[in-house]
Design an enzyme around this catalytic site. Sequence first.
Site, short mmCIF file in Angstrom:
data_model
loop_
_atom_site.label_atom_id
_atom_site.label_comp_id
_atom_site.label_asym_id
_atom_site.label_seq_id
_atom_site.Cartn_x
_atom_site.Cartn_y
_atom_site.Cartn_z
N CYS A 143 0.84 -1.20 0.00
CA CYS A 143 0.00 0.00 0.00
C CYS A 143 0.87 1.25 0.00
O CYS A 143 1.97 1.25 0.56
CB CYS A 143 -0.90 0.04 1.24
N ASP A 144 0.35 2.30 -0.61
CA ASP A 144 1.03 3.59 -0.54
C ASP A 144 0.00 4.69 -0.69
O ASP A 144 -0.98 4.53 -1.43
CB ASP A 144 2.10 3.73 -1.63
N SER A 145 0.22 5.81 0.00
CA SER A 145 -0.74 6.91 -0.02
C SER A 145 -0.06 8.23 -0.37
O SER A 145 1.08 8.48 0.04
CB SER A 145 -1.41 7.05 1.35
N GLY A 199 -2.96 3.56 -3.00
CA GLY A 199 -2.82 2.44 -3.91
C GLY A 199 -2.71 1.14 -3.14
O GLY A 199 -2.09 1.08 -2.07
#
Length: 229
Positions: free
Chosen positions: A89-91, A126
């Site tokens: 995950c990435d923000s 994501g």
Amino acid sequence: MAREGTGNVGSVSDALPLRLVLASASPARRKTLQAAGIEPEVLVSGVDESLVVTERAEDLCLELARLKAQAVLTRLRPTDDQRTLVLGCDSVLAFDGEILGKPEDAGDATRRWERMRGRSGVLHSGHCLVDMVGGRRAEAVASTVVHFADISDHEIATYVGTGEPLAVAGAFTIDGLGGAFVEGIEGDPGTVIGLSLPLLRRLLADLDLQITDLWTKVAPGNQLIEPLG
């Protein structure tokens, strides 16, 4: 078709128990999963986020989520007694035509808040879910509009002084001290925290799995969470 579990709650009886590896150092993402009855293993990817350059926030967070999942996958070995899933995950925050990840320092965080207060941005997270069995992958981006409070210079200075904004995308949280400075959101709150459970459910379905297959704990009412099985 009904599913019967032998280990994970709801897993298919003739299938291997599921193991979820979270490719993230974020305590908030881990707590989100734990509160939903999922106990992940955590393996930090070590991906250099500065290597990915793109003009679209959605593309950036998804590519970084892919890279994180892939980096962790290369360090794992499949086992005969478990089916391993890896979640990257990435923000990032899209604000005023810019892509904002974690602030570089306190001064950067202060300048951001001076611009953001009283205005709105879009937080993109994501998600990339990879099944080690056959290397199947499901991925998508969750997006939520965030409305920031018109906070004072003193509040900005005090908040930045806590150090919390320096560790998170967009320089704010909704599940910590920064929650007082967010007037409202449009979308899934989990997206802002960094992991959308409804999106995870859909990604699991793309891999012919159910989120209930990952349940290992339950917390009815206000009871303490206890292991099952």
